[in-house]
Design an enzyme around this catalytic site. Structure first.
Site, mmCIF file in Angstrom:
data_model
loop_
_atom_site.group_PDB
_atom_site.id
_atom_site.type_symbol
_atom_site.label_atom_id
_atom_site.label_comp_id
_atom_site.label_asym_id
_atom_site.label_seq_id
_atom_site.Cartn_x
_atom_site.Cartn_y
_atom_site.Cartn_z
ATOM 1 C CB CYS A 149 38.080 103.377 -21.444
ATOM 2 S SG CYS A 149 38.282 103.871 -19.750
ATOM 3 C CG HIS A 194 34.895 100.368 -21.417
ATOM 4 N ND1 HIS A 194 36.107 99.840 -21.062
ATOM 5 C CD2 HIS A 194 34.705 101.456 -20.632
ATOM 6 C CE1 HIS A 194 36.628 100.582 -20.090
ATOM 7 N NE2 HIS A 194 35.796 101.565 -19.809
ATOM 8 C CG ASN A 239 36.896 101.350 -16.316
ATOM 9 O OD1 ASN A 239 37.696 100.974 -17.174
ATOM 10 N ND2 ASN A 239 36.195 102.451 -16.436
HETATM 11 N N1 ACO Z 1 30.337 104.455 -1.638
HETATM 12 C C1 ACO Z 1 29.243 104.942 -1.048
HETATM 13 N N2 ACO Z 1 28.590 106.037 -1.505
HETATM 14 C C2 ACO Z 1 29.090 106.637 -2.592
HETATM 15 C C3 ACO Z 1 30.236 106.169 -3.258
HETATM 16 C C4 ACO Z 1 30.869 105.032 -2.725
HETATM 17 N N3 ACO Z 1 31.972 104.492 -3.288
HETATM 18 N N4 ACO Z 1 30.475 106.978 -4.325
HETATM 19 C C5 ACO Z 1 29.518 107.912 -4.331
HETATM 20 N N5 ACO Z 1 28.676 107.706 -3.286
HETATM 21 C C6 ACO Z 1 27.476 108.467 -2.915
HETATM 22 C C7 ACO Z 1 27.458 109.857 -3.497
HETATM 23 O O1 ACO Z 1 28.182 110.734 -2.666
HETATM 24 C C8 ACO Z 1 25.990 110.151 -3.517
HETATM 25 O O2 ACO Z 1 25.615 110.574 -2.231
HETATM 26 P P1 ACO Z 1 24.533 111.788 -2.055
HETATM 27 O O3 ACO Z 1 23.286 111.280 -2.715
HETATM 28 O O4 ACO Z 1 24.481 111.934 -0.590
HETATM 29 O O5 ACO Z 1 25.150 112.945 -2.791
HETATM 30 C C9 ACO Z 1 25.328 108.804 -3.765
HETATM 31 O O6 ACO Z 1 26.329 107.819 -3.463
HETATM 32 C C10 ACO Z 1 24.866 108.608 -5.189
HETATM 33 O O7 ACO Z 1 25.890 109.049 -6.083
HETATM 34 P P2 ACO Z 1 25.703 108.993 -7.635
HETATM 35 O O8 ACO Z 1 26.904 109.603 -8.249
HETATM 36 O O9 ACO Z 1 24.347 109.511 -8.010
HETATM 37 O O10 ACO Z 1 25.700 107.425 -7.857
HETATM 38 P P3 ACO Z 1 25.439 106.667 -9.188
HETATM 39 O O11 ACO Z 1 24.343 105.712 -9.004
HETATM 40 O O12 ACO Z 1 25.403 107.623 -10.358
HETATM 41 O O13 ACO Z 1 26.760 105.808 -9.331
HETATM 42 C C11 ACO Z 1 28.871 105.781 -10.465
HETATM 43 C C12 ACO Z 1 28.027 106.428 -9.384
HETATM 44 C C13 ACO Z 1 29.009 104.302 -10.141
HETATM 45 C C14 ACO Z 1 30.242 106.455 -10.453
HETATM 46 C C15 ACO Z 1 28.176 105.980 -11.824
HETATM 47 O O14 ACO Z 1 27.847 107.323 -12.020
HETATM 48 C C16 ACO Z 1 29.045 105.517 -12.969
HETATM 49 O O15 ACO Z 1 29.299 104.341 -13.137
HETATM 50 N N6 ACO Z 1 29.478 106.442 -13.837
HETATM 51 C C17 ACO Z 1 30.278 106.112 -14.998
HETATM 52 C C18 ACO Z 1 31.688 105.930 -14.565
HETATM 53 C C19 ACO Z 1 32.554 105.369 -15.644
HETATM 54 O O16 ACO Z 1 32.192 104.435 -16.302
HETATM 55 N N7 ACO Z 1 33.730 105.947 -15.785
HETATM 56 C C20 ACO Z 1 34.732 105.438 -16.626
HETATM 57 C C21 ACO Z 1 34.598 105.854 -18.040
HETATM 58 S S1 ACO Z 1 35.778 105.107 -19.002
HETATM 59 C C22 ACO Z 1 37.371 105.776 -18.837
HETATM 60 O O17 ACO Z 1 37.917 106.290 -19.773
HETATM 61 C C23 ACO Z 1 38.087 105.700 -17.539
#
Ligand code: ACO
Length: 340
Positions: A120, A259, A289
């Protein structure tokens, strides 16, 4: 890598263009595909909808209209381009490069053209690279495209990733200008974090096979929590470093273009930096994203809204797979004023 960008004169963005596929994919539609909900996606990411490419739409199909628009705005003919850099992790194919395909489609017969892979952060890396070539005099007119068709590498059965990503591209023209323009860059990479966000198969380590396809190894895998921690740290660190290098105070930042990965990450970074919400460009709610497309799409939105005014200080920071990060600080200049 960090540096002041003005020692060889001034280089600026003289035109911007963007392109996103027509098809809008809403959270409610995703909730019918995987176990998720509009409420969860909005609360954890701030994403309402994203664009998804048509089956016959590839990276160069998004890059072409974005580039034509940027060239028109700059008043530059494709045949006058010396350089085309396409930052993407979803090229039309492994080779030839999308840069070369784009050069041919634009009629840019005198341009060096290639792709750059920095996740990204690709767009910020690419403008730093093109800046160097234009500032040194190796190139007079450069086209930089950032974009991705992530829908092709997203696992649509994995709710932890498929809700986050979308498709889109943006293009900018870089030229020497009498004053203003890029003030500095800060770029970095930490390959030890590579396994936090990667595609296991399809390269020389694990070539495509019936087994790799069956095991869904050609789709992006992400450790969301680790990437979240990394993102919130580097967005702040990198921005502070480039501001410090250029001797510009954060209060002087008029437009902040981070970003667009997640509203929570953007909010955390801007608050920690002390940048007001009304100076921060956010469009992740509409596009998700889009990887290398994210910053140029946001720049395009800010430009369309009249927020990019000559003389204003614009700070961009990207982060992503690699893991990589990068910031660029630019004193905005007028479109189409390429000093030619
Ligand atoms: N819908 C419903 N529940 C979900 C979903 C979904 N789409 N995805 C995950 N969950 C659940 C998980 O299974 C977890 O359940 P559990 O507690 O029973 O295990 C719960 O929701 C919480 O999961 P977390 O991973 O703790 O959720 P978090 O608040 O951290 O949010 C997210 C997850 C949005 C992915 C966050 O970690 C994030 O934004 N990370 C950065 C991602 C990013 O920016 N990536 C791109 C980088 S740039 C590039 O080069 C592509």
């Amino acid at each position: 890598m960090i540096g002041n960008a003005t020692s060889n004169g001034h280089v600026s963005i003289t035109g911007i263009g963007t392109q996103a596929p027509e098809r809008v994919l809403t959270n409610d539609e995703l909730a019918r595909m995987v176990d998720t909900s509009d409420e969860w996606i909005m609360e954890r990411t701030g994403i309402r909808e994203r664009r998804v490419a048509a089956p016959d739409e590839a990276m160069s199909d998004l890059a072409l209209p974005a580039s034509v628009e940027a060239l028109e705005q700059a008043g530059v003919k494709a045949s006058d381009l010396d350089l085309i850099v396409v930052a993407t992790v979803t090229p039309d194919m492994l080779f030839p490069s999308t840069g070369a395909i784009l050069a041919d489609r634009l009629g840019a017969k005198d341009a060096a053209a290639y792709d750059l892979s920095a996740g990204c952060t690709g767009f910020v890396y690419a403008i730093a690279q093109a800046h160097g070539m234009v500032a040194s005099g190796l190139a007079d007119q450069a086209l930089v495209v950032g974009g991705d068709v992530l829908s092709r590498i997203v696992d649509w059965t994995d709710r932890s990733t498929c809700v986050l990503f979308g498709d889109g591209a943006g293009a900018v023209v870089l030229e020497r200008v009498p004053e203003g323009g890029f003030l500095g860059f800060e770029l970095g990479a930490d390959g030890s974090g590579g396994p936090q966000l990667y595609i296991p198969a399809g390269g020389s380590r694990q070539p495509a096979s019936a087994e790799s396809v069956a095991a869904r190894q050609h789709f992006a895998k992400m450790n969301g929590r680790e990437v979240f921690k990394f993102a919130t740290r580097v967005l702040v660190d990198s921005a502070e470093k480039v501001l410090d290098e250029c001797d510009v105070s954060v209060e002087d930042v008029d437009v902040y273009v981070p970003h667009q990965a997640n509203v929570r990450i953007i909010e955390h970074a801007r608050k920690k930096l002390g940048i007001p919400g009304d100076r921060t460009v956010v469009n992740v709610d509409r596009f998700g994203n889009t990887s290398s497309g994210s910053i140029p799409l946001a720049l395009g939105d800010a430009s369309a809204d009249g927020r990019l005014v000559p003389g204003e200080m614009v700070l961009m920071t990207g982060m992503g797979a690699g893991l990589t990060w990068g910031s660029a600080l630019i004193e905005w200049t007028a479109n189409g004023k390429g000093g030619h």
